[in-house]
Design an enzyme around this catalytic site. Structure first.
Site, PDB file in Angstrom:
ATOM      1  N   SER A   1       0.878  -1.183   0.000  1.00 30.09           N
ATOM      2  CA  SER A   1       0.000   0.000   0.000  1.00 30.09           C
ATOM      3  C   SER A   1       0.910   1.226   0.000  1.00 30.09           C
ATOM      4  CB  SER A   1      -0.839  -0.012   1.282  1.00 30.09           C
ATOM      5  OG  SER A   1      -1.502   1.211   1.487  1.00 30.09           O
TER       6      SER A   1
ATOM      7  N   TYR B   1      -2.188  -0.914  10.362  1.00 27.92           N
ATOM      8  CA  TYR B   1      -2.129  -1.132   8.906  1.00 27.92           C
ATOM      9  C   TYR B   1      -0.765  -0.687   8.362  1.00 27.92           C
ATOM     10  CZ  TYR B   1      -3.946  -1.165   4.092  1.00 27.92           C
ATOM     11  OH  TYR B   1      -4.159  -1.423   2.757  1.00 27.92           O
TER      12      TYR B   1
HETATM   13  N1  LIG Z   1      -8.566  -0.495  -1.842  1.00 26.19           N
HETATM   14  C1  LIG Z   1      -7.603   0.316  -1.415  1.00 26.19           C
HETATM   15  O1  LIG Z   1      -7.771   1.540  -1.312  1.00 26.19           O
HETATM   16  C2  LIG Z   1      -6.254  -0.262  -1.076  1.00 26.19           C
HETATM   17  C3  LIG Z   1      -5.177   0.616  -0.935  1.00 26.19           C
HETATM   18  C4  LIG Z   1      -3.935   0.091  -0.615  1.00 26.19           C
HETATM   19  C5  LIG Z   1      -3.762  -1.264  -0.453  1.00 26.19           C
HETATM   20  N2  LIG Z   1      -4.830  -2.104  -0.600  1.00 26.19           N
HETATM   21  C6  LIG Z   1      -4.604  -3.534  -0.404  1.00 26.19           C
HETATM   22  O2  LIG Z   1      -5.143  -4.250  -1.506  1.00 26.19           O
HETATM   23  C7  LIG Z   1      -5.376  -5.605  -1.107  1.00 26.19           C
HETATM   24  C8  LIG Z   1      -6.724  -6.041  -1.614  1.00 26.19           C
HETATM   25  O3  LIG Z   1      -7.731  -5.355  -0.885  1.00 26.19           O
HETATM   26  P1  LIG Z   1      -9.011  -4.718  -1.596  1.00 26.19           P
HETATM   27  O4  LIG Z   1      -8.840  -3.258  -1.564  1.00 26.19           O
HETATM   28  O5  LIG Z   1      -9.277  -5.378  -2.890  1.00 26.19           O
HETATM   29  O6  LIG Z   1     -10.142  -5.062  -0.495  1.00 26.19           O
HETATM   30  P2  LIG Z   1     -11.339  -6.097  -0.537  1.00 26.19           P
HETATM   31  O7  LIG Z   1     -11.882  -6.135   0.850  1.00 26.19           O
HETATM   32  O8  LIG Z   1     -12.269  -5.761  -1.641  1.00 26.19           O
HETATM   33  O9  LIG Z   1     -10.642  -7.485  -0.883  1.00 26.19           O
HETATM   34  C9  LIG Z   1      -9.818  -8.148   0.060  1.00 26.19           C
HETATM   35  C10 LIG Z   1     -10.110  -9.638  -0.016  1.00 26.19           C
HETATM   36  O10 LIG Z   1      -9.260 -10.316   0.930  1.00 26.19           O
HETATM   37  C11 LIG Z   1     -10.045 -11.341   1.536  1.00 26.19           C
HETATM   38  N3  LIG Z   1      -9.483 -11.751   2.827  1.00 26.19           N
HETATM   39  C12 LIG Z   1      -9.572 -11.116   4.025  1.00 26.19           C
HETATM   40  N4  LIG Z   1      -8.979 -11.839   4.977  1.00 26.19           N
HETATM   41  C13 LIG Z   1      -8.491 -12.953   4.379  1.00 26.19           C
HETATM   42  C14 LIG Z   1      -7.767 -14.074   4.854  1.00 26.19           C
HETATM   43  N5  LIG Z   1      -7.448 -14.205   6.147  1.00 26.19           N
HETATM   44  N6  LIG Z   1      -7.415 -15.035   3.960  1.00 26.19           N
HETATM   45  C15 LIG Z   1      -7.774 -14.929   2.655  1.00 26.19           C
HETATM   46  N7  LIG Z   1      -8.466 -13.887   2.157  1.00 26.19           N
HETATM   47  C16 LIG Z   1      -8.816 -12.910   3.005  1.00 26.19           C
HETATM   48  C17 LIG Z   1     -11.415 -10.721   1.678  1.00 26.19           C
HETATM   49  O11 LIG Z   1     -12.420 -11.701   1.895  1.00 26.19           O
HETATM   50  C18 LIG Z   1     -11.553  -9.980   0.372  1.00 26.19           C
HETATM   51  O12 LIG Z   1     -12.173 -10.781  -0.610  1.00 26.19           O
HETATM   52  C19 LIG Z   1      -5.221  -5.620   0.414  1.00 26.19           C
HETATM   53  O13 LIG Z   1      -3.954  -6.155   0.748  1.00 26.19           O
HETATM   54  C20 LIG Z   1      -5.298  -4.159   0.792  1.00 26.19           C
HETATM   55  O14 LIG Z   1      -4.626  -3.882   2.006  1.00 26.19           O
HETATM   56  C21 LIG Z   1      -6.067  -1.630  -0.905  1.00 26.19           C
END
Ligand SMILES: NC(=O)c1ccc[n+]([C@@H]2O[C@H](COP(=O)([O-])OP(=O)(O)OC[C@H]3O[C@@H](n4cnc5c(N)ncnc54)[C@H](O)[C@@H]3O)[C@@H](O)[C@H]2O)c1
Length: 302
Positions: A148, A161
Site C-alpha cells: 500500500s 495497517y
Molecule cells: N482499496 C484500497 O484503497 C487499497 C489501498 C492500498 C492497499 N490495498 C490492499 O489491496 C489488497 C486487496 O484489498 P481490496 O482493496 O481489494 O479489499 P477487498 O476487501 O475488496 O478485498 C480483500 C479480499 O481479501 C479477503 N481476505 C480477508 N482476509 C483474508 C484471509 N485471512 N485469507 C484470505 N483472504 C482474506 C477478503 O475476503 C476480500 O475478498 C489488500 O492487501 C489491501 O490492504 C487496498
C-alpha cells in the site's frame, strides 16, 4: 513475463476488489486460475463467473494467516495444474485508530492477514516455483505482493495497517534481492495502491470471531473508519485500472507498482526527513483537511 497464455496464476483475496480484477485480467490473458479467499460465498460467485467466461479455475477457501492453509493451496495448485507461474499475495484487511488504542486482537488480525499472509505466500510459493524451475529450463515465475502507499508513509490513526504494509515492502524488497542473489528465474514486485474503491473499508466483514473487535469503539477508531470509507469510496482509479497497471508492470519486470504516482511526493518528503534527520514529515501536508477531520472526530466534534 511477457506471455501469460496457459500459465498458472494464484490469487489470494480473489473474491473481491483488486484480487477479483487480477482474476478477470489473468483469465482474459488465457491464464489458469487458482483463487483463494475466506469469503466462501463471494468466492463461489467469482468462480462461477470466471468458469462461465471459459477460464479453468481451482478455488479454495483459505485463510492466508495460517501456514497450513497456504501450503494446502500450493499443493492443490500443483496437483491440478502442475506448475505455478504468477502469485498475487493480495489478501488484506484494515483497522484504524490511535496506535495505543488498538487491541491485541486488532494487531493479531491485521498482521495475521496482511503480513503473515504474505510471509506464508512467499515462503511456500517461492519454493514451489523454484521446484518448477528445476524441472523446466524455460520456467518463468513472478510474485506480486500487495502492500500500500501506507507501506511507504506513516499516516496518523492507521498504525496497525502502516506497520503491516511497511513490513510487506521490506519483505518484498528482500525477496527481490534474494532471488537476484541466486539468479532465480522468478521476479518480484510490490504493489502500493493509494485509495481505490473496493471492499477494504468493510474489512471487518471477514474478521474471525476469535479475534473479534472490542465492543467499545473509540472516537479515533470511528474517525479513522469514516475517513477510510470516504477516501476509498471517492477513489477515481478503479480496481480494474490497478489490475491493468499491475499486469503492465509484470510484463515490464518492474518492481515498484503505483496506482497514484502523484502520491509519491509524500514519500519523497518522508525520505528527505529521514536523510536530514529532521522530524517525520506530515503525510497529509497536501491535504490538511484530512488531519482536521481526524482531529475533530477524535475530539467528538464530527
Ligand atoms: N482499496 C484500497 O484503497 C487499497 C489501498 C492500498 C492497499 N490495498 C490492499 O489491496 C489488497 C486487496 O484489498 P481490496 O482493496 O481489494 O479489499 P477487498 O476487501 O475488496 O478485498 C480483500 C479480499 O481479501 C479477503 N481476505 C480477508 N482476509 C483474508 C484471509 N485471512 N485469507 C484470505 N483472504 C482474506 C477478503 O475476503 C476480500 O475478498 C489488500 O492487501 C489491501 O490492504 C487496498
Amino acid at each position: 513475463m511477457k506471455d501469460f497464455r496457459g500459465k498458472v496464476a494464484v490469487i489470494t483475496g480473489a473474491a473481491s476488489g483488486l484480487g477479483r480484477e487480477f482474476a478477470n485480467t489473468a483469465a482474459g490473458l488465457g491464464m489458469k486460475l487458482v483463487l483463494a479467499d475466506v469469503q466462501a460465498k463471494a468466492l463461489e460467485h467469482a468462480t462461477e463467473e470466471l468458469l462461465l467466461g471459459g477460464a479453468e479455475v481451482l478455488s479454495m477457501v483459505c485463510d492466508v494467516s495460517k501456514g497450513s492453509h497456504v501450503q494446502e493451496l500450493a499443493d492443490s495448485a500443483i496437483a491440478r495444474f502442475g506448475q505455478v507461474n504468477l502469485v498475487f499475495n493480495n489478501a488484506g484487511v484494515g483497522s484504524g485508530g490511535l496506535i495505543w488504542e488498538n487491541s491485541e486482537q486488532d494487531w493479531e488480525w491485521v498482521l495475521g492477514v496482511n503480513l503473515w499472509g504474505v510471509i506464508h505466500g512467499v515462503r511456500v510459493f517461492t519454493r514451489v516455483m523454484l521446484e518448477c524451475a528445476a524441472r523446466d529450463g524455460d520456467f518463468e515465475g513472478h510474485i506480486v505482493n500487495t502492500a500500500s502507499m501506507a507501506g511507504l508513509l506513516t499516516p496518523p490513526a492507521m498504525g496497525v495497517y502502516n506497520v503491516s504494509k511497511h513490513a510487506v515492502v521490506a519483505l518484498s524488497e528482500t525477496l527481490y534481492q534474494d532471488l537476484r542473489l541466486v539468479d532465480a528465474p522468478i521476479k518480484a514486485s510490490v504493489l502500493c495502491p493509494y485509495f481505490v474503491p473496493t471492499g477494504i473499508a468493510q474489512s471487518h466483514r471477514n474478521r474471525p470471531d476469535e479475534l473479534a473487535a472490542d465492543e467499545r469503539i473509540t472516537p479515533s477508531q470511528m474517525a479513522a473508519q469514516l475517513l477510510t470509507e470516504k477516501a476509498v469510496e471517492s477513489g477515481k482509479v478503479t480496481a480494474a485500472d490497478v489490475a491493468r497497471i499491475t499486469f503492465d508492470a509484470i510484463r515490464d519486470g518492474r518492481f515498484y507498482i503505483y496506482s497514484h504516482p502523484q502520491a509519491l511526493q509524500a514519500a519523497e518528503e518522508r525520505f528527505e526527513a529521514i536523510v536530514q534527520g529532521s522530524q517525520p514529515a506530515d503525510p497529509y501536508a497536501a491535504t490538511p483537511q484530512v488531519t482536521d477531520m481526524l482531529r475533530a472526530g477524535i475530539k467528538g466534534r464530527r
